[in-house]
Design a protein around this motif. Structure first.
Motif, PDB file in Angstrom:
ATOM      1  N   PHE A  73       0.841  -1.189   0.000  1.00  0.00           N
ATOM      2  CA  PHE A  73       0.000   0.000   0.000  1.00  0.00           C
ATOM      3  C   PHE A  73       0.884   1.249   0.000  1.00  0.00           C
ATOM      4  N   SER A  74       0.458   2.281  -0.715  1.00  0.00           N
ATOM      5  CA  SER A  74       1.124   3.580  -0.611  1.00  0.00           C
ATOM      6  C   SER A  74       0.723   4.237   0.699  1.00  0.00           C
ATOM      7  N   GLY A  75       1.366   5.373   1.004  1.00  0.00           N
ATOM      8  CA  GLY A  75       1.023   6.080   2.230  1.00  0.00           C
ATOM      9  C   GLY A  75      -0.441   6.474   2.296  1.00  0.00           C
ATOM     10  N   GLY A  76      -0.966   6.995   1.189  1.00  0.00           N
ATOM     11  CA  GLY A  76      -2.364   7.384   1.154  1.00  0.00           C
ATOM     12  C   GLY A  76      -3.299   6.195   1.232  1.00  0.00           C
ATOM     13  N   GLU A  77      -2.911   5.078   0.613  1.00  0.00           N
ATOM     14  CA  GLU A  77      -3.743   3.867   0.671  1.00  0.00           C
ATOM     15  C   GLU A  77      -3.792   3.307   2.083  1.00  0.00           C
ATOM     16  N   ILE A  78      -2.664   3.389   2.789  1.00  0.00           N
ATOM     17  CA  ILE A  78      -2.651   2.943   4.186  1.00  0.00           C
ATOM     18  C   ILE A  78      -3.609   3.774   5.023  1.00  0.00           C
ATOM     19  N   LYS A  79      -3.626   5.098   4.807  1.00  0.00           N
ATOM     20  CA  LYS A  79      -4.524   5.953   5.575  1.00  0.00           C
ATOM     21  C   LYS A  79      -5.985   5.632   5.285  1.00  0.00           C
ATOM     22  N   ARG A  80      -6.287   5.377   4.023  1.00  0.00           N
ATOM     23  CA  ARG A  80      -7.667   5.036   3.675  1.00  0.00           C
ATOM     24  C   ARG A  80      -8.054   3.672   4.244  1.00  0.00           C
ATOM     25  N   TRP A  81      -7.107   2.736   4.269  1.00  0.00           N
ATOM     26  CA  TRP A  81      -7.390   1.445   4.883  1.00  0.00           C
ATOM     27  C   TRP A  81      -7.676   1.609   6.380  1.00  0.00           C
ATOM     28  N   GLU A  82      -6.963   2.472   7.060  1.00  0.00           N
ATOM     29  CA  GLU A  82      -7.205   2.670   8.488  1.00  0.00           C
ATOM     30  C   GLU A  82      -8.640   3.146   8.748  1.00  0.00           C
ATOM     31  N   ILE A  83      -9.169   3.969   7.841  1.00  0.00           N
ATOM     32  CA  ILE A  83     -10.574   4.384   7.961  1.00  0.00           C
ATOM     33  C   ILE A  83     -11.490   3.198   7.691  1.00  0.00           C
ATOM     34  N   LEU A  84     -11.186   2.440   6.645  1.00  0.00           N
ATOM     35  CA  LEU A  84     -11.988   1.266   6.318  1.00  0.00           C
ATOM     36  C   LEU A  84     -11.988   0.272   7.481  1.00  0.00           C
ATOM     37  N   LYS A  85     -10.859   0.104   8.136  1.00  0.00           N
ATOM     38  CA  LYS A  85     -10.759  -0.806   9.287  1.00  0.00           C
ATOM     39  C   LYS A  85     -11.767  -0.442  10.369  1.00  0.00           C
ATOM     40  N   LEU A  86     -11.953   0.852  10.602  1.00  0.00           N
ATOM     41  CA  LEU A  86     -12.909   1.279  11.618  1.00  0.00           C
ATOM     42  C   LEU A  86     -14.342   0.984  11.194  1.00  0.00           C
ATOM     43  N   PHE A  87     -14.630   1.037   9.896  1.00  0.00           N
ATOM     44  CA  PHE A  87     -15.954   0.617   9.423  1.00  0.00           C
ATOM     45  C   PHE A  87     -16.186  -0.858   9.753  1.00  0.00           C
ATOM     46  N   LEU A  88     -15.136  -1.660   9.680  1.00  0.00           N
ATOM     47  CA  LEU A  88     -15.276  -3.077  10.000  1.00  0.00           C
ATOM     48  C   LEU A  88     -15.448  -3.295  11.500  1.00  0.00           C
ATOM     49  N   GLN A  89     -14.735  -2.516  12.304  1.00  0.00           N
ATOM     50  CA  GLN A  89     -14.775  -2.678  13.761  1.00  0.00           C
ATOM     51  C   GLN A  89     -16.033  -2.079  14.387  1.00  0.00           C
ATOM     52  N   GLN A  90     -16.501  -0.950  13.845  1.00  0.00           N
ATOM     53  CA  GLN A  90     -17.673  -0.248  14.376  1.00  0.00           C
ATOM     54  C   GLN A  90     -17.515   0.127  15.852  1.00  0.00           C
ATOM     55  N   PRO A  91     -16.434   0.808  16.246  1.00  0.00           N
ATOM     56  CA  PRO A  91     -16.287   1.220  17.645  1.00  0.00           C
ATOM     57  C   PRO A  91     -17.184   2.415  17.967  1.00  0.00           C
ATOM     58  N   ASP A  92     -17.347   2.677  19.247  1.00  0.00           N
ATOM     59  CA  ASP A  92     -18.165   3.812  19.686  1.00  0.00           C
ATOM     60  C   ASP A  92     -17.355   5.100  19.790  1.00  0.00           C
ATOM     61  N   LEU A  93     -16.081   4.985  20.152  1.00  0.00           N
ATOM     62  CA  LEU A  93     -15.168   6.129  20.213  1.00  0.00           C
ATOM     63  C   LEU A  93     -14.127   5.980  19.129  1.00  0.00           C
ATOM     64  N   LEU A  94     -14.052   6.975  18.237  1.00  0.00           N
ATOM     65  CA  LEU A  94     -13.181   6.929  17.066  1.00  0.00           C
ATOM     66  C   LEU A  94     -12.000   7.870  17.269  1.00  0.00           C
ATOM     67  N   LEU A  95     -10.792   7.360  17.134  1.00  0.00           N
ATOM     68  CA  LEU A  95      -9.573   8.150  17.262  1.00  0.00           C
ATOM     69  C   LEU A  95      -8.845   8.134  15.920  1.00  0.00           C
ATOM     70  N   PHE A  96      -8.532   9.317  15.401  1.00  0.00           N
ATOM     71  CA  PHE A  96      -7.881   9.435  14.082  1.00  0.00           C
ATOM     72  C   PHE A  96      -6.589  10.222  14.221  1.00  0.00           C
ATOM     73  N   ASP A  97      -5.464   9.579  13.898  1.00  0.00           N
ATOM     74  CA  ASP A  97      -4.166  10.238  13.995  1.00  0.00           C
ATOM     75  C   ASP A  97      -3.743  10.708  12.603  1.00  0.00           C
TER      76      ASP A  97
END
Length: 239
Positions: free
Chosen positions: A132-156
């Motif tokens: 993955f490129s740097g930008g693809e990794i960042k987009r995957w991190e967002i997608l990962k949260l869609f899979l997890q569905q947490p209540d508190l979302l932290l974005f670095d």
């Protein structure tokens, strides 16, 4: 409105160095807060402390999630409570595919729809972050949260390394993530460039400097102040 995240007089160290000192922060249910600050100000360390990541240690104060103190819990215990984080520099995982993780989480139905929205459909058969490129990794991190569905979302720094075309997709995805099945979720976003503000709905902004939160207010007004005056607390200029 009840507080989802409460941070009270928090001190955090890494090794012998103190990183955060006396941090106070309350993020109420359904709010999205944005954290600004220069490099080395402690922004990422604060998120790591909330998530319980080494080498950061809470040496004073406390962190509460929905009224429960969590700063003594392990990372997996915090995740099970409903806390999820999109990392700035996550590792590649050999042998774990995107599709495999989605299936393990029972989220295969969400995977394809959100992968398409984030332009990641060609990657779902790959090992996580492999090639993955740097930008693809960042987009995957967002997608990962869609899979997890947490209540508190932290974005670095979700827009760091993402091209301008995809910053809009990332911001839109964060806004969709905030709309949970039982009402609006709670989130905290670190931004270095501020570009993400054009694509999401933020409620409160904070400036962090020297390991402390030095000012809080309207996020767009704070970003305008930062562009004009830097990261100094804006009280004098905005009076």
């Amino acid at each position: 409105m009840a507080a989802t995240l409460e941070i009270r007089n928090l001190d955090v160290s890494a090794g012998e160095a103190q990183i955060l000192s006396g941090v106070d922060l309350t993020v109420r249910e359904g709010e999205l807060h944005v954290l600004f600050g220069p490099n080395g100000s402690g922004k990422s360390s604060l998120l790591a402390a909330i998530m319980g990541l080494p080498p950061f240690r809470v040496t004073g104060g406390e962190i509460l999630f929905r009224g429960q103190r969590i700063d003594t819990l392990a990372v997996d215990e915090r995740a099970r409570l409903g806390i999820g984080m999109a990392f700035q520099r996550p590792p590649a995982l050999d042998g774990v595919t995107v599709t495999g993780l989605a299936d393990a989480l029972g989220a295969g139905d969400r995977l394809r729809a959100e992968a398409a929205a984030l332009d990641l459909e060609p990657f779902i058969g790959r090992g996580i972050n492999q090639g993955f490129s740097g930008g693809e990794i960042k987009r995957w991190e967002i997608l990962k949260l869609f899979l997890q569905q947490p209540d508190l979302l932290l974005f670095d720094e979700p827009e760091s390394g993402v091209d301008l075309e995809h910053i809009a997709a990332v911001g839109s995805a964060i806004d969709r993530l905030m709309q949970g099945p039982k009402g609006r979720r709670t989130g905290l976003v670190i931004t270095h460039t501020g570009f993400i503000l054009d694509h999401l709905t933020a409620d409160v902004g904070h400036i962090m400097a020297g390991g402390r939160i030095v000012h809080s207010g309207d996020p767009r007004a704070l970003f305008t102040h930062i562009r004009n005056h830097g990261y100094r607390a804006p009280a004098a200029q905005m009076a």
